[in-house]
Design a protein around this motif. Sequence first.
Motif, PDB file in Angstrom:
ATOM      1  N   ASN A 189       0.824  -1.205   0.000  1.00 35.95           N
ATOM      2  CA  ASN A 189       0.000   0.000   0.000  1.00 35.95           C
ATOM      3  C   ASN A 189       0.862   1.260   0.000  1.00 35.95           C
ATOM      4  O   ASN A 189       0.537   2.240  -0.681  1.00 35.95           O
ATOM      5  N   GLU A 214       2.033   1.758  -3.494  1.00 39.45           N
ATOM      6  CA  GLU A 214       0.947   2.207  -4.358  1.00 39.45           C
ATOM      7  C   GLU A 214       0.664   3.703  -4.152  1.00 39.45           C
ATOM      8  O   GLU A 214       0.490   4.452  -5.121  1.00 39.45           O
ATOM      9  N   SER A 269       1.138   6.839  -6.832  1.00 41.30           N
ATOM     10  CA  SER A 269       0.033   7.760  -7.083  1.00 41.30           C
ATOM     11  C   SER A 269       0.470   9.208  -6.881  1.00 41.30           C
ATOM     12  O   SER A 269       0.126  10.100  -7.672  1.00 41.30           O
TER      13      SER A 269
END
Length: 246
Positions: free
Chosen positions: A140, A143, A147
């Motif tokens: 996470n 990720e 982003s």
Amino acid sequence: MIVYALADLHLSRTVNKPMDCFGAKWAKHDAKIDRSLRARLQADDLLLIPGDISWAMRSAEAVEDLRFIDAWPGRKVLMRGNHDYWWGSGQKVRRLCAEHGLGSIDVLHHDALLYETNSLSLVICGTRLWLAKVEQKTANDREIYQSEIRRLERSLIAAQQFEKQAQAQGKTVKKIVMLHYPPIHPQEMRNEVTGLLEAYNCPLVLYGHLHGLGHRQIIEGYHHGIEYSCVASDYLNFEAKQILEL
């Protein structure tokens, strides 16, 4: 116009979140900030606030903190930090400010803002960012980091358009990148973030986030042609740093 910067206000005028649990230095820190800014800011100045603005959990809880900020002289640019849970989107924060008559607050949300004088254009861009790769623990984290890389590039592209417009008008352009998380780390001086900052010719990058023992990770000065400056409030003893005088 003088441009100042101060990150990590960590205001809590509605919720019960005193910061002195993080050390005596934080006791009544909001009063220290208020006194300092009221003494220094003038009506035509600009204050950049790169994240961790309010401990509020919902937008309605953040209104009193935003009123506190709005009462300072000059214009203020707010950007989301990792603790700004009340911040839903840039559009929602702009609407919240409009609904409550907070007219001196501008919102930066991985886009760009333009401030102009007769001969100069000041472009502000940036995004929250995330943990350095050496600190990422989970998929996470990776990720979110990727982003934020994409959001940073969108912001830099938006800034580039403002730069082109200003140059076409024969104006001098100054550009400042606001980030909440530090883009560089003692164990990670080059990464995707620094690559983008260099590719888009960013001369000055501000960041906050680091407190207490985290100050050991602060990196400032020029690295590969970019000036980095930490403006975390406790690092600056709760006094805004002068960035530019235009």
